[in-house]
Design a protein around this motif. Structure first.
Motif, PDB file in Angstrom:
ATOM      1  N   TRP A 279      -6.351   0.661  19.232  1.00 15.60           N
ATOM      2  CA  TRP A 279      -5.584  -0.259  19.698  1.00 15.60           C
ATOM      3  C   TRP A 279      -6.063  -1.330  20.551  1.00 15.60           C
ATOM      4  CZ3 TRP A 279      -0.777  -1.561  19.282  1.00 15.60           C
ATOM      5  CH2 TRP A 279      -0.047  -2.513  20.077  1.00 15.60           C
TER       6      TRP A 279
ATOM      7  N   GLY B 126      -8.279  11.021  37.984  1.00 17.83           N
ATOM      8  CA  GLY B 126      -6.975  10.361  37.293  1.00 17.83           C
ATOM      9  C   GLY B 126      -7.059   8.929  37.068  1.00 17.83           C
TER      10      GLY B 126
ATOM     11  N   LYS C 107      -5.999   3.085  36.016  1.00 23.87           N
ATOM     12  CA  LYS C 107      -5.126   4.130  36.521  1.00 23.87           C
ATOM     13  C   LYS C 107      -4.354   5.088  35.471  1.00 23.87           C
ATOM     14  CE  LYS C 107      -2.371   4.951  40.505  1.00 23.87           C
ATOM     15  NZ  LYS C 107      -1.801   4.507  41.720  1.00 23.87           N
ATOM     16  N   GLY C 108      -4.552   6.147  35.550  1.00 23.09           N
ATOM     17  CA  GLY C 108      -4.083   7.025  34.568  1.00 23.09           C
ATOM     18  C   GLY C 108      -5.036   7.616  33.715  1.00 23.09           C
ATOM     19  N   HIS C 109      -4.514   8.569  32.684  1.00 20.69           N
ATOM     20  CA  HIS C 109      -5.450   9.045  31.689  1.00 20.69           C
ATOM     21  C   HIS C 109      -4.870   8.563  30.361  1.00 20.69           C
ATOM     22  CE1 HIS C 109      -7.326  12.737  33.920  1.00 20.69           C
ATOM     23  NE2 HIS C 109      -7.823  11.490  34.284  1.00 20.69           N
ATOM     24  N   LEU C 110      -5.854   8.077  29.561  1.00 23.72           N
ATOM     25  CA  LEU C 110      -5.611   7.665  28.439  1.00 23.72           C
ATOM     26  C   LEU C 110      -6.256   8.702  27.226  1.00 23.72           C
ATOM     27  CD1 LEU C 110      -5.557   3.761  27.832  1.00 23.72           C
ATOM     28  CD2 LEU C 110      -3.752   5.343  27.953  1.00 23.72           C
ATOM     29  N   ASP C 111      -5.751   8.904  26.269  1.00 23.24           N
ATOM     30  CA  ASP C 111      -6.219   9.657  25.077  1.00 23.24           C
ATOM     31  C   ASP C 111      -7.245   8.834  24.157  1.00 23.24           C
ATOM     32  OD1 ASP C 111      -4.959  11.939  25.778  1.00 23.24           O
ATOM     33  OD2 ASP C 111      -3.504  11.816  24.675  1.00 23.24           O
TER      34      ASP C 111
ATOM     35  N   ASP D 126      -7.129   8.433  21.346  1.00 21.17           N
ATOM     36  CA  ASP D 126      -6.284   7.577  20.331  1.00 21.17           C
ATOM     37  C   ASP D 126      -6.131   6.267  20.619  1.00 21.17           C
ATOM     38  OD1 ASP D 126      -4.309   8.151  21.914  1.00 21.17           O
ATOM     39  OD2 ASP D 126      -3.106   9.318  20.753  1.00 21.17           O
ATOM     40  N   TRP D 127      -6.439   5.661  21.790  1.00 24.42           N
ATOM     41  CA  TRP D 127      -6.074   4.383  22.168  1.00 24.42           C
ATOM     42  C   TRP D 127      -7.217   3.595  21.614  1.00 24.42           C
ATOM     43  CZ3 TRP D 127      -1.878   1.828  24.089  1.00 24.42           C
ATOM     44  CH2 TRP D 127      -0.889   2.646  24.549  1.00 24.42           C
TER      45      TRP D 127
ATOM     46  N   ARG E 296      -5.829  -8.774  28.543  1.00 22.92           N
ATOM     47  CA  ARG E 296      -4.381  -9.234  28.550  1.00 22.92           C
ATOM     48  C   ARG E 296      -3.533  -7.998  27.617  1.00 22.92           C
ATOM     49  NH1 ARG E 296      -2.066 -14.657  26.279  1.00 22.92           N
ATOM     50  NH2 ARG E 296      -3.044 -15.521  28.134  1.00 22.92           N
TER      51      ARG E 296
ATOM     52  N   ARG F 243      -2.872  -5.802  30.228  1.00 24.24           N
ATOM     53  CA  ARG F 243      -1.651  -6.286  31.024  1.00 24.24           C
ATOM     54  C   ARG F 243      -0.643  -6.002  30.378  1.00 24.24           C
ATOM     55  NH1 ARG F 243      -0.596 -12.336  30.337  1.00 24.24           N
ATOM     56  NH2 ARG F 243       0.461 -11.443  28.375  1.00 24.24           N
ATOM     57  N   ASP F 244      -0.327  -6.253  29.238  1.00 26.48           N
ATOM     58  CA  ASP F 244       0.821  -5.858  28.402  1.00 26.48           C
ATOM     59  C   ASP F 244       1.420  -4.646  28.116  1.00 26.48           C
ATOM     60  OD1 ASP F 244       1.181  -8.550  27.804  1.00 26.48           O
ATOM     61  OD2 ASP F 244       0.206  -8.796  25.984  1.00 26.48           O
ATOM     62  N   LEU F 245       0.611  -3.688  28.468  1.00 25.11           N
ATOM     63  CA  LEU F 245       1.081  -2.316  28.515  1.00 25.11           C
ATOM     64  C   LEU F 245       1.435  -1.879  30.006  1.00 25.11           C
ATOM     65  CD1 LEU F 245      -1.592  -0.687  26.125  1.00 25.11           C
ATOM     66  CD2 LEU F 245       0.886  -0.849  25.909  1.00 25.11           C
ATOM     67  N   GLY F 246       1.326  -2.748  30.860  1.00 31.16           N
ATOM     68  CA  GLY F 246       1.449  -2.469  32.391  1.00 31.16           C
ATOM     69  C   GLY F 246       0.749  -1.492  32.918  1.00 31.16           C
ATOM     70  N   MET F 247      -0.601  -1.346  32.461  1.00 39.17           N
ATOM     71  CA  MET F 247      -1.590  -0.312  33.108  1.00 39.17           C
ATOM     72  C   MET F 247      -2.343  -1.031  34.265  1.00 39.17           C
ATOM     73  SD  MET F 247      -3.305   0.977  29.556  1.00 39.17           S
ATOM     74  CE  MET F 247      -2.670   1.869  28.477  1.00 39.17           C
TER      75      MET F 247
END
Lengths: 902, 78
Positions: B30, B42, B20-24, B26-27, B61, B64-68
């Motif tokens: 990562w 969205g 959920k949500g948009h990511l650029d 540049d991830w 994981r 998960r750790d980013l709370g996404m």
């Protein structure tokens, strides 16, 4: 390796004044203490830690705090930290366990846990153990430890776990029993009211109700999101424009907001946040070292960041150590990764240097490995290995470090390569260990001393390099013994002694014990005894009592083989005295009691024997050496044989056989041969014969110390068969085998064997009717056995021996002793088995507890006596009552007496 | 299903993970090399080649750790 406890992991983060009070959640945590476990399980940034610290500050119960990190997946380290955390609220708890954890070899986890829970059970007040960030651990062993804790924790204790994913615990079962309280994302999200209070009251904003609703909806009550939004608004010129663009964006909430927040910070703050995000813990001096920026004081910047609420969590009361909120740290690191102008490796190297200068070598190694500065890492790993090798044993952590280095790093580092060899040996990687030892040895060869070769050599620890020949020789001796190569073990072991100074107790102690085992295996008992005594002496000087005591069993067994029963008892008793003078239960005490029990059985002091074996059994799980159970079953089987309970004896021997594994310790009385002896006593000669056949034993077999007992058993089978059927078959062969056995044992001064062999020779001549020679043989056995007090070795031979002894008495041969032996044939010692007239019979453990109850012990005393939790005792009591169909202790005892159970 | 189409247990796999949500873009680094596609609803689709199941769990994981918030995980044909 003993664990260095970092106090920062035990520090409960203080509850900040600016937090939203959440009575609805605090009340649920308080109510949850009726159960066993409270689980705060939600994604990152949901305010889990803040909620729990808020609850602690509200202060209804003492709470022990432990912030977990990946390293805690090691069970010993985890346990050390759990104990250290508990000690912050109950200082008297677990001091015994801490010292056990520091003394190799580490005891079995379950016994440590039981002991810890028993201590907690005696506490006058309640406590909560908080495990923060449980999700970072990925270890089935830790999950099992936790499940054991939850299952067995006394009522005083409650466990609270915060985590991003549900732990592998029997949650469904706990839920069904009402023992689990859960606070999940849906509970933790800010409600619109809480969001309003947070934004307008705590963060000092003046937002309209519509704005609050918009932010709450956009972040879905996610607290990290709301906090970042609030900070953005605090530093933004145009609140409504910010809210409009934020709520109108589809961007991942945090990504959007961190960008906003960073962009509003001055450049040097942005730079600081990005660069220090590589650190797990931060302090001013460390940041100064990493940043190399003389223009700004890191201490001041940290203070600024703390006041700006930028997710900085204090780790102590002195405002010295901090860490970033893990979620914020991740987002900073992601940005650092993209900052093309920053050399991240260089930052790690600077951190590594700082840690090294401050004697925090583990952290130094960690950062050097991340920076892939392998030369730097290799130097530090070498120093760390050399430091711990002289005082203790290797750890898994060192193995992990060494595995992280490229193989090429070991090529021209002799000390590190030998160190890797040692570590691999300890973890059973024999082939790889050999490769690295060979590599290290190359650098000691004469041709490696040429100047041009020496210049390629890299050594971080010069002293360790000087000791390298001895270090390698010790590893070689260990390796050889593991491979069963006795001559090489002796060669390398001798080399260690020649190369080391008298004060190098670690190397000398280990080499001496290895030499002792090697000489023992090759039947040179006196030399073996001397080496093991030296090994024990060195380990005492080193202060390593468990390893010193582990030599006891070899020493006693050797004396027993030599027919020196009293010396063997003395050895056990001395060792027991040392063990009992220690401040904690020494690993191996259970084995000492077992040894004493077995020797008292030989002397026919069955009451003492039972008492010692009972103690051994009680302590076994918690204070036995790894193969305790194997040897205990054998000792207990011999005891069952004495009482005529052959079925139990066979069952115990079968269990021993199942659990048996080969060790470098010689095994001169194999379990299968002991089982054949039971069959002989039972009259199952055919079974015993087929065992001998399968083992390939014959009258002509070559005799060695290690097969002597098997050949004695072969002779015993045939003699017993002859006594039964009187068919003169292979009598001459048996006589000749016994003659050879007798000579071999006599030559090597194994007088214990001489006694046993003489007895069999006597039986053989007796059954042939040659009474005079029979009695001469018997007399030889009596002469050796009397001063040492042997009894069972005669009595267990059966009724023909009784007849022989009567004849000996008539002829006036050692009358006092023969009378004593004849008396031991009384059937009084054969106890009938208790039969239980119950629908569901009581288990061994329940009978044991019932006897203690009958002796008047309280539940508390029973739990201490048996080393089990109070609740476990109560559980047993319930079962006992149910099976006996009674309601209380006094009735249970009366009923048990009535039924003849006790 | 023919054998050629059934990936063995340790074959490299392609997964599409929707969050959920948009990511650029540049991830990308990562997550260790995923292709990132923001979608009109969205959400964001992360398409990744993973070596095996363990690698997939590593990626989950990180998410998960980013709370996404995770919406779906699908294996797709190469």
């Amino acid at each position: 390796m003993s664990t260095q406890i970092l106090a920062t992991k035990l520090y409960t983060p203080p509850s900040r004044p600016g937090i939203v009070l959440r009575p609805r959640l605090i009340d649920r945590i308080n109510a949850g203490h009726q159960g066993k476990l409270t689980l705060v399980s939600a994604p990152a940034g949901f305010g889990k830690t803040t909620l729990v610290t808020g609850w602690i500050t509200a202060g209804e119960r003492p709470a022990a705090w432990l912030s977990l990190d990946e390293g805690d997946s090691d069970p010993m380290r985890f346990l050390a930290y759990v104990v250290a955390a508990l000690q912050t609220v109950a200082p008297q708890i677990g001091t015994r366990i801490m010292s056990l954890l520091e003394s190799p070899p580490p005891p079995p986890i379950e016994s440590l846990l039981t002991s810890l829970l028993n201590e907690i059970a005696t506490m006058p007040h309640d406590l909560t153990l908080v495990l923060d960030d449980y999700h970072v651990l990925d270890s089935q062993q830790i999950d099992e430890i936790l499940a054991f804790l939850v299952d067995n924790q006394p009522p005083q204790m409650h466990l609270l776990i915060t985590t991003r994913e549900d732990p592998r615990l029997p949650l469904a079962r706990l839920r069904a029993r009402g023992q689990l309280t859960e606070l999940r994302a849906a509970d933790l999200r800010f409600t619109p009211d809480e969001a309003a209070e947070f934004l307008n009251h705590r963060m000092g904003l003046t937002l309209s109700p519509e704005d609050v609703v918009a932010l709450e909806a956009r972040t879905e009550g996610w607290i990290a999101g709301l906090q970042l939004a609030a900070i953005s608004i605090q530093t933004s010129d145009d609140t409504s424009r910010f809210i409009q663009s934020f709520t109108g964006s589809h961007h991942f909430v945090l990504d959007y907001l961190v960008e906003e927040v960073l962009n509003h910070q001055p450049p040097h703050i942005q730079d600081f946040l990005l660069k220090t995000s590589i650190l797990d813990r931060i302090c001013g001096a460390l940041c100064d070292a990493v940043l190399h920026d003389a223009g700004h004081s890191s201490q001041h910047i940290l203070e600024y960041i703390r006041q700006a609420n930028l997710f900085l969590i204090p780790l102590d009361n002195e405002r010295q150590w901090y860490r970033y909120h893990h979620l914020f740290g991740d987002l900073l690191r992601k940005r650092l990764q993209q900052a093309a102008h920053v050399d991240v490796n260089e930052l790690h190297i600077r951190a590594s240097q700082w840690y090294e200068q401050h004697n925090l070598r583990s952290e130094g190694i960690h950062h050097a490995l991340i920076a892939e500065d392998f030369g730097r890492a290799a130097d530090m790993i070498e120093l760390e290995w050399a430091y711990t090798h002289s005082t203790s044993f290797q750890s898994r952590g060192q193995l992990v470090w060494m595995q992280a280095l490229p193989e090429s790093m070991f090529r021209n580092r002799p000390v590190l390569s030998a160190g890797y060899g040692w570590v691999l040996l300890d973890f059973g990687e024999i082939d790889a260990a050999d490769t690295h030892l060979c590599n290290a040895e190359r650098w000691l060869a004469p041709e490696a001393q040429a100047d041009d070769v020496v210049s390629e050599r890299i050594v971080a620890d010069d002293v360790a390099f000087q000791h390298l020949p001895a270090t390698i020789a010790a590893a070689r001796a260990y390796l050889a013994l593991a491979m069963g190569d006795i001559p090489s073990t002796i060669k390398h072991g001798q080399r260690v002694l020649a190369l080391t100074s008298a004060t190098d107790h670690h190397q000398r102690g280990m080499a001496s014990s290895l030499l002792g085992l090697a000489h023992w295996s090759s039947s040179d008992l006196e030399a073996a005894f001397q080496f093991m005594t030296d090994g024990m002496e060195s380990m005492y000087r080193l202060g390593n009592v468990p390893f010193a005591l582990s030599n006891t069993f070899g020493l006693a067994d050797i004396r027993l083989a030599q027919g020196r029963l009293l010396d063997a008892i003395g050895i056990y008793k001395n060792a027991l005295q040392v063990a009992e003078s220690q401040p904690f239960t020494v690993q191996g005490v259970a084995d000492l009691f077992m040894g004493l029990g077995d020797l008292h059985r030989e002397q026919n002091d069955l009451e003492m024997a039972r008492e010692y074996l009972q103690k051994s059994e009680t302590l076994g799980k918690q204070a036995g050496l790894p193969d305790w159970r194997v040897r205990f079953c054998q000792a207990q089987a011999r005891m069952k044989q004495v009482t005529g309970d052959f079925a139990s004896a066979l069952e115990l021997l079968n269990e021993a056989e199942r659990l048996y594994y080969a060790t470098p310790v010689p095994n001169p009385r194999p379990i299968a041969a002991a089982r054949a002896c039971v069959w002989i006593e039972q009259g199952q000669i055919d079974k015993a014969l087929s065992w001998a056949h399968e083992r390939g034993l014959s009258f002509n077999s070559e005799i060695s110390y290690l097969n002597e007992f098997e050949l004695i058993t072969l002779a015993r089978i045939h003699i017993t068969q002859y006594e039964h059927n009187r068919v003169q078959q292979s009598v001459d062969e048996v006589a000749s085998l016994l003659g050879r056995l007798h000579d071999a044992a006599e030559t090597n001064q194994r007088m214990g064997s001489v006694i046993e062999i003489s007895i069999l020779q006597a039986r053989l001549y007796w059954v042939q009717g040659d009474r005079d020679i029979a009695l001469t043989m018997l007399q030889r056995a009596l002469q050796l056995a009397e001063p040492e007090g042997y009894v069972r070795v005669f009595v267990d031979e059966g009724m023909s021996m009784k007849a022989m002894l009567s004849e000996a008495l008539t002829r006036g041969i050692r009358p006092a002793y023969t009378q004593k032996l004849i008396a031991a044939f009384q059937p009084a010692h054969r106890q009938p088995l208790v039969s239980q007239p119950l629908i569901e019979p009581l288990s061994e453990r329940e009978l044991e507890i019932l006897r203690l109850v009958a002796d008047g012990l309280s539940n508390q005393e029973i739990s201490q006596y048996l080393f089990i939790a109070l609740n476990t005792v109560k559980g047993h009591n319930r079962n006992i009552y149910q099976k006996l169909q009674v309601n209380r202790r006094t009735e249970a005892v009366a009923r048990a007496r009535e039924l003849g159970l006790i | 299903m023919s054998e050629a189409r059934t990936p063995g247990p340790d074959q490299p796999l392609i997964y599409q993970v929707r969050i959920k949500g948009h990511l650029d873009d540049d991830w990308n680094d990562w997550f260790g090399g995923v292709s990132i596609t923001p979608e009109a609803d969205g959400t964001t689709l992360l398409t990744c080649h993973v070596a095996d199941q363990a690698a997939l769990h590593g990626l989950l994981r990180q998410i998960r750790d980013l709370g996404m918030p995770l919406i779906s995980v699908n294996q797709i044909e190469p």
